[in-house]
Scaffold this motif. Sequence first.
Motif, PDB file in Angstrom:
ATOM      1  N   GLU A   1       0.815  -1.215   0.000  1.00 12.61           N
ATOM      2  CA  GLU A   1       0.000   0.000   0.000  1.00 12.61           C
ATOM      3  C   GLU A   1       0.848   1.264   0.000  1.00 12.61           C
ATOM      4  OE1 GLU A   1      -0.832  -2.843   1.758  1.00 12.61           O
ATOM      5  OE2 GLU A   1      -2.710  -2.505   2.857  1.00 12.61           O
ATOM      6  N   VAL A   2       2.013   1.178   0.615  1.00 12.58           N
ATOM      7  CA  VAL A   2       2.807   2.417   0.762  1.00 12.58           C
ATOM      8  C   VAL A   2       4.162   2.347   0.057  1.00 12.58           C
ATOM      9  CG1 VAL A   2       1.681   3.136   2.909  1.00 12.58           C
ATOM     10  CG2 VAL A   2       3.667   1.621   3.006  1.00 12.58           C
TER      11      VAL A   2
ATOM     12  N   ASP B   1       6.583   2.897  -2.856  1.00  8.83           N
ATOM     13  CA  ASP B   1       6.551   3.744  -4.047  1.00  8.83           C
ATOM     14  C   ASP B   1       7.913   3.818  -4.732  1.00  8.83           C
ATOM     15  OD1 ASP B   1       8.117   5.492  -2.566  1.00  8.83           O
ATOM     16  OD2 ASP B   1       6.424   6.745  -1.953  1.00  8.83           O
ATOM     17  N   GLN B   2       7.927   4.513  -5.835  1.00  6.16           N
ATOM     18  CA  GLN B   2       9.128   4.593  -6.671  1.00  6.16           C
ATOM     19  C   GLN B   2      10.300   5.234  -5.923  1.00  6.16           C
ATOM     20  OE1 GLN B   2       9.155   3.302  -9.868  1.00  6.16           O
ATOM     21  NE2 GLN B   2      11.379   3.598  -9.796  1.00  6.16           N
ATOM     22  N   ASP B   3      10.019   6.249  -5.105  1.00  9.53           N
ATOM     23  CA  ASP B   3      11.103   6.919  -4.382  1.00  9.53           C
ATOM     24  C   ASP B   3      11.832   5.948  -3.454  1.00  9.53           C
ATOM     25  OD1 ASP B   3      10.614   9.265  -5.608  1.00  9.53           O
ATOM     26  OD2 ASP B   3       9.606  10.247  -3.914  1.00  9.53           O
ATOM     27  N   LYS B   4      11.068   5.132  -2.755  1.00  8.88           N
ATOM     28  CA  LYS B   4      11.689   4.166  -1.848  1.00  8.88           C
ATOM     29  C   LYS B   4      12.535   3.165  -2.627  1.00  8.88           C
ATOM     30  CE  LYS B   4       8.062   4.306   1.678  1.00  8.88           C
ATOM     31  NZ  LYS B   4       6.938   3.561   2.272  1.00  8.88           N
TER      32      LYS B   4
ATOM     33  N   LEU C   1       9.070  -1.112 -10.183  1.00  9.10           N
ATOM     34  CA  LEU C   1       8.077  -1.242  -9.123  1.00  9.10           C
ATOM     35  C   LEU C   1       7.124  -2.418  -9.366  1.00  9.10           C
ATOM     36  CD1 LEU C   1       7.703   0.277  -6.518  1.00  9.10           C
ATOM     37  CD2 LEU C   1       6.093   1.810  -7.668  1.00  9.10           C
TER      38      LEU C   1
ATOM     39  N   LYS D   1       6.514  -5.568  -6.824  1.00 10.29           N
ATOM     40  CA  LYS D   1       5.196  -5.942  -6.288  1.00 10.29           C
ATOM     41  C   LYS D   1       4.858  -7.396  -6.619  1.00 10.29           C
ATOM     42  CE  LYS D   1       3.318  -1.294  -5.956  1.00 10.29           C
ATOM     43  NZ  LYS D   1       2.315  -0.309  -6.361  1.00 10.29           N
TER      44      LYS D   1
END
Lengths: 465, 475
Positions: A151-152, A154-157, A212, A216
Motif C-alpha cells: 500500500e505504501v 513507491d518509486q522513491d523508496k 516497481l 510488487k
Amino acid sequence: MSRTLCLMALTALIGCPKPTVPTEPAAPLEVVEPEMTLPEIPFEQYTLDNGLTVILAPDHSTPIVYTNVWYHVGSRDEEPGLTGFAHLFEHLMFQGSANAPGEYFTPLQEVGATINGTTSFDRTNYYEEVPAQHLPLALFMESDRMGHLLEVLDQDKLDNQREVVRNERRQRYENPPYGEAYKKLYEMAFPEGHPYAHMPIGSHADLEAANLDTVKDFFRKWYVPNNASLVIAGDFDTETAKALVDQYFGPIPRGEAPVRRTAEPFTIAENMEVRQYDDVPERKVWLAYSTPGFYQDGDAELDLLSSVLSGGKDSRLYTALVKEQQVAKDIAAYQSSLGLGSLFVIQGTAAGDHTTDELVAAVDAVLADVMGENPPTVDELDGARANFEAGFYSGLQTISGKGDTINRYFMYSGDPGYMGADLTRYFEADAADVLASGQQFLMAPRVALHIMPTADNVDEEGGAQ
Amino acid sequence: MMRAASILALVALTSTAMAQDSTIPFPEPLPTPDFELPEATSHTLSNGLEVRIVENHEVPLWGARLVIRGGTGLDPMDKAGLASVAVDMMDDGAGDLSSSDISRRVKRLGSSLSTSAGLDSSTVSAGGILRNMDETLGIMAKVVTQPTFPEDEWSILQSRRVANANAKLEDPDTVGREAFYKQLYAGTYQGSVTTAETYGAISLDDMKAFHAAQFRPDNALLLVGGDIDPATALPILEKHFGSWTVDGEATVIAAPEPAMVEESVMYFIDKPGAAQSVIRLGGFIGTRMDDDYYDLHIGNAAFGGAFTARVNMNLREDKGYTYGARCRAWYPEGPGVWFCSTSVRTDATGASLDEIKMEITDVLGDRPIDTDEVAYNVSSEVNGFPGQYETVSTVLSEHADIWIHGLPSDWQGRYLPGVQAVTVDSANAALAARLVPEHIVWTVVGDREAVYSDLEAFGLPIIELDRQGNPIQGN
C-alpha cells in the motif's frame, strides 16, 4: 597412545618437526568423554489457518524476546535478469507499511530493539530482539509488513534503496581486495543458470533494471504467510504470544503456494582453472568441490574432515603447508553447506615468493596422504567432534541463537527440534565414514580460482581473465 | 485482566479494519518484567591474583579470561606490533608443550584457547565444554605463565605479519582508519602503525621482556563464567594459577596525553579506481569520568550513533550515497575519541562531505538536538539495557573494562540514572563542548582523479598521505 601414533604418522608424511622444547614428554592428556546427552530446545509448533508456521520457544533467562521471520525465498529463486532482487526486496521491507509508515527501525529502536534482515541463497530472514514487554510491537511490525507493505511502497523508496544496495555492493565486494572472489568461484562451480551460480548481492545492471511492478509481483508471489515461518524465542507467556500472533498475523490472507526454483544434484564434471590478475597484494587460491547439501549423507563427515585438515596448528594442512613447507601464509578448509548442494572450499594465501601452483600441489599431496596412507585418526576425529559439540551449545547461549537455530532446522529439515539428530550425525560418523566421504568428494574434479597481483601477469599466455 | 480485554478489543477492531482498509493501531506494551544485573563475585587466590566469577547455568559451557593491563599502546614507535606478536606467540609453545601440542590438546578437549592484544590490555582466553574445564585451565595457565617463544614459530609468524602489513595497504578501510589515528595522535602512541619494518625490528627478547613485565599476578585479573560456582571453581583456579609468582612490582602505565589538533585539515590518500571513497573524521573528547559523558552519549546517539540518527538518515535513507554512516565515541586510556565513518559512492564524495559538515554546523547552530530526539534515544538506551547482559561473555567484558580502566565498581549501576538525567540542554551543551570543528581531523581514501576537485571545493587545507599515513613530499 593415539596422540603419539598421530605424531609418528605426521612425521612420516612431512619430515620430523624440529622440537621446540627439548624437555621430557608432556604429561598425558586427561580427557573426559561425553555421555551423549543431546542438547535440545523446548518448543511448540503450530500452523495458522493462513499457513503461517509458528514456533514458540520460551526461555525466561533474560527479559528479552526475539522474533524471527524466515521467508522461504532467497537468491536461488531469482529468475535470470533479476539477480540481487531478493536482497533488494529485503531492504524495501524496512521502508514502512500501511499501518506503520516511515522507517521500520524508528518505533523499534525507540524501545531498544536490535533489528535487521539478511538474505542468503536459500532464504530471507527478518528479526528483532526487543525487551519482553514489547513483544506486541515486534509482532505488529512484522505482521504489518507481511500484510500491508505494498500500500505504501513507491518509486522513491525503490530508487533510494536501489542506491543503498548498490553502495553495499561497492563497500562489501568491490572496494576490498578479493571482494568478488566468491562470486567468481560460485560461477565456476555451478553451471550457468543454476540457482547458486549467482550471488545474493546480484549485479548493478539487474539492480538498475528492477522496477516497481516487478517488486510488487515478487512480494505477492513469495511474501505470503504460507511461505514463512515465525519463531518467537525468549521471555514470554505462551498464551499471550498465541493471542498476539492470532491478532496480528491471523487476518493476513493465504497466498498461492509459491514453487521454489530447484535443481538436480550437481557435480563438477571436470577440473576447471581460472587465473585472475587484479589490484591485489597477495597470491590467493580457492579450490571448490561439489559436496552434499545440508544434512545429507557426507555433509557432517566433511565438516569433521575440514577440522582435521585445517582446524588449529596441529591440523594436516597447516602443519604441512604453513609450518613445514612454508608455501602458504594461511590455509583454511570448510564445508559451505546449502540446501541444494554444497561446496567444500580450500582457500590459501601463498607465502613469500611461492606461487599458488606450489600451494595447490602441496594441498594435493596432503589430500592424497589423508585419503591414502594416513587417514584421519580416531584421536583427531574425537577432537573435531568435541569442538562441534561445544559449537552447538555455544549457539544456545543467546535467545537469538536459539531462535535462529530453530528456524534454520525447520526450513532445512522440516523439524525445528532437529538439533539432537544433527549433533548425532557428528557423534556417529566414524573414521571410516569420514575417510569414505573424503575419498568420494575430494578426490574428484574441482574448480580452482587463482587471484594474483597484476605484476605477476607476465610471460603467461592466455592466463589473464 | 486489562491486557486480555484490550487484546480482544483489538481483535474485533482488526477484523473490521482489514475489511475497511483503515488503520491497525500501534500496540501498548505488556507489563515490564523485573531485571537485575547479573552479579559477579570477587575472590583472591593465595598469590594475590584477583578473580571474578559469574554464574550462568543455561548450557554446560565455561569460559575464562586472564586480562592484564598493557597492550599495543606500550609499543615503541619503531617496534609497532610488539605487544600483538608477543601475545600471539604465547600459545605457540608453553612449558613442555609445543605449538602443535597445545593446539591438539585444546581441540581434543572440545575447548578453545586464544590470545589477543588490545590497546590498553591483553587477554588469554579459554573455554569450552564443562567436563574438560580443569584440564584446559592447566594448559591455559602454562600459556599465561610459561610461554617459550620458540624461534621457528616466530619465523613463521613474522613472515605472516610482514605480509599482512604489506597487504593491508591495498584495503581502503584499513588505510583510512590507520591514517586517521596516525594523524590524530600525531606521533604519540596510538598513532604507531605496523609496517614490514616495525615487524622486522622486533626480537624474541623484546617479546619475552613484554611478557615478563606485564604478565604478573599483581597486574592481572582472572574472569571465569558459565555453568560453574565459586565453591567448585576456586580450588581448580587455585591449583592452576595460585602458585604463579614473580619478583618486583608491576609498572604503573601512564595514560597518554596527545595534543588537540589546532587546525582542521583534510588528509587524502589516493586509491586509483576505488569504487567508493572511505571517509573518516573526528577528534578528541573527554573521558568516561567527565560530567558530560552521558550527555554526549545521548547527543551523539541522536546525531550519528543510531541507525535512525541524523547522519545515517541523511546520507543513506535520504540521499542514497552510502550503505551506512555512523558516529561513535571510543574511550581508551587518556582522552576519548569521537569519530564518524562511512563509505560513499565515488561521485558523491563532495556531496557527502558537505552533508556531514552541514549536519555538524546545524547541530551546533540552528538545528540543535530537540526534545523528541533526546526522549527517543534515552528510551532506546534504557529499554535496551537488560538485553546487554544476556551472555556471560558480555558481563565478563564489562568487569574487565572496569578493572582495566579503573572505573568505579558501581559503573554498571550508574548507567541508567546517568542516561535518564540527560536533558535537551545538557545534550546540546556536551555536543557544543566536544565537537569543535577546528579540532576535527578529516581523512578520505579514494580515487584522486575522480574526487580531488571535490576535496578542493570542500575548503580545508589538503595534505596528501601515502598508504602508511605519511605525508607525501611536495605537499
